[in-house]
Design a protein around this motif. Structure first.
Motif, PDB file in Angstrom:
ATOM      1  N   LYS A  16      78.058  23.212  -3.920  1.00  0.00           N
ATOM      2  CA  LYS A  16      77.480  23.716  -5.612  1.00  0.00           C
ATOM      3  C   LYS A  16      78.140  23.314  -6.125  1.00  0.00           C
ATOM      4  CE  LYS A  16      75.930  27.662  -5.391  1.00  0.00           C
ATOM      5  NZ  LYS A  16      75.144  29.527  -4.943  1.00  0.00           N
ATOM      6  N   GLN A  60      76.513  31.381   7.975  1.00  0.00           N
ATOM      7  CA  GLN A  60      76.983  30.701   7.511  1.00  0.00           C
ATOM      8  C   GLN A  60      78.883  29.931   8.380  1.00  0.00           C
ATOM      9  OE1 GLN A  60      78.510  32.816   4.845  1.00  0.00           O
ATOM     10  NE2 GLN A  60      76.215  33.365   3.826  1.00  0.00           N
ATOM     11  N   TRP A 106      88.682  31.259  -0.797  1.00  0.00           N
ATOM     12  CA  TRP A 106      88.348  30.833  -1.212  1.00  0.00           C
ATOM     13  C   TRP A 106      87.299  31.555  -2.146  1.00  0.00           C
ATOM     14  CZ3 TRP A 106      83.482  29.250  -3.953  1.00  0.00           C
ATOM     15  CH2 TRP A 106      83.409  28.623  -4.844  1.00  0.00           C
ATOM     16  N   ARG A 114      78.784  35.146   9.956  1.00  0.00           N
ATOM     17  CA  ARG A 114      80.011  33.987   9.379  1.00  0.00           C
ATOM     18  C   ARG A 114      80.744  33.777  10.001  1.00  0.00           C
ATOM     19  NH1 ARG A 114      81.892  36.193   3.383  1.00  0.00           N
ATOM     20  NH2 ARG A 114      79.506  35.839   3.226  1.00  0.00           N
ATOM     21  N   HIS A 161      74.754  26.618   5.621  1.00  0.00           N
ATOM     22  CA  HIS A 161      73.954  27.872   6.170  1.00  0.00           C
ATOM     23  C   HIS A 161      72.474  27.433   6.877  1.00  0.00           C
ATOM     24  CE1 HIS A 161      75.551  29.715   1.350  1.00  0.00           C
ATOM     25  NE2 HIS A 161      76.375  29.365   2.881  1.00  0.00           N
ATOM     26  N   ASP A 183      68.349  37.073   4.757  1.00  0.00           N
ATOM     27  CA  ASP A 183      69.556  37.004   5.292  1.00  0.00           C
ATOM     28  C   ASP A 183      69.428  38.995   5.087  1.00  0.00           C
ATOM     29  OD1 ASP A 183      69.572  38.483   2.397  1.00  0.00           O
ATOM     30  OD2 ASP A 183      70.785  37.514   1.932  1.00  0.00           O
ATOM     31  N   HIS A 188      83.651  34.950  -4.603  1.00  0.00           N
ATOM     32  CA  HIS A 188      82.479  35.790  -5.132  1.00  0.00           C
ATOM     33  C   HIS A 188      82.827  37.609  -5.977  1.00  0.00           C
ATOM     34  CE1 HIS A 188      80.481  39.481  -3.506  1.00  0.00           C
ATOM     35  NE2 HIS A 188      79.710  38.899  -2.768  1.00  0.00           N
ATOM     36  N   TYR A 237      76.274  22.525   2.249  1.00  0.00           N
ATOM     37  CA  TYR A 237      76.538  22.961   0.764  1.00  0.00           C
ATOM     38  C   TYR A 237      78.083  22.098   0.924  1.00  0.00           C
ATOM     39  CZ  TYR A 237      73.844  26.203  -0.880  1.00  0.00           C
ATOM     40  OH  TYR A 237      72.607  27.027  -2.046  1.00  0.00           O
TER      41      TYR A 237
END
Ligand code: GTP
Ligand code: MG
Length: 232
Positions: A139, A168, A177, A104, A147, A99, A182, A134
């Motif tokens: 998650k 992503q 969100w 994104r 991803h 990565d 994060h 995901y």
């Protein structure tokens, strides 16, 4: 660290000659590697921009809201190498840090994410190395995104070179969100009970964003139907 800074340290006698030599030997290939990753980001961004353009001609709307790209910082790379017990070499970075280059792609609607991913992966110069969905498997904290780790060729004087890029894809609501989540994740000195409470609140918000996304898609599709258009 810039070459100039290293030279300053050397001149001031802070670094020993052999250390200077080692650092200096590594800086040029490292700068080159980072330039290659920047090129790979440009390639992937362009691919998405082309798809966006084509789609907007065909269906009169843009599937992509924004593209945010980033190159992993030197600190971030070193941290990950240490975590994986790997040496600080160009080879280790290229092989194991998937990565360094990140793109994104933020979409209004979840179905556009799959459409864009499909279109990207169908291109004959793209190699898919990993996919984590995901959306299908959110998650535990409620995180949803698609991803991909892909390899994309960049065309250099000496020929083409495949570079890894992490892509992503997520919705606007989930991006909103994820940005806040994060922040919580990297907050230090937060009391455990507050952390738990806020994590629960954020989980509830993630579920709400999933419901919001589903409802917005339904409304969009109803609107198309009412206008006698193809659902897209
Ligand atoms: P990393 O070491 O973080 O790259 O882990 P991984 O190899 O398990 O990768 P994964 O595909 O799960 O996550 C890669 C990236 O997705 C992270 O670096 C974040 O940018 C993002 N991401 C993954 N999970 C979360 C999450 O729970 N919350 C937020 N805000 N971002 C996430
Ligand atoms: Mg990562």
């Amino acid at each position: 660290m810039k070459v100039g800074h290293i030279r300053d340290y050397f001149i001031r006698g802070i670094l020993k000659t052999d250390t200077f030599q080692k650092v200096h030997e590594n800086i040029m290939p490292m700068n080159e590697l980072m330039a290659y990753y920047r090129c790979a980001i440009m390639e992937v961004e362009t691919k998405f921009k082309v798809l966006n353009e084509e789609f907007s001609l065909q269906y009169d709307r843009n599937p992509i809201e924004t593209i945010k790209s980033r190159l992993k910082s030197a600190d971030g790379i070193v941290e990950k190498l240490n975590k994986k017990n790997l040496p600080f070499t160009v080879e280790a970075i290229e092989e194991y840090i998937k990565d360094v280059a990140g793109v994104r792609v933020i979409c209004s609607f979840e179905e556009d994410i799959y459409l864009l991913a499909d279109c990207l992966l169908k291109q004959d110069d793209i190699v898919l190395l990993e996919m984590k969905d995901y959306f299908k498997n959110p998650k535990e904290n409620g995180y949803r995104s698609l991803h991909l780790i892909v390899e994309v060729p960049i065309f250099l004087k000496e020929g083409k070179k495949y570079m890894k890029v992490e892509v992503q894809l997520r919705t606007i609501a989930m991006d909103f969100w994820a940005t806040l989540e994060h922040k919580l994740r990297y907050k230090k000195n937060i009391k455990p009970e507050i952390l738990e409470e806020l994590s629960q609140e954020l989980y509830d918000c993630a579920e709400m964003t999933a419901k919001l996304d589903a409802k917005m898609s339904l409304i969009k599709n109803r609107l198309s139907q009412e206008n006698g258009e193809e659902i897209r």
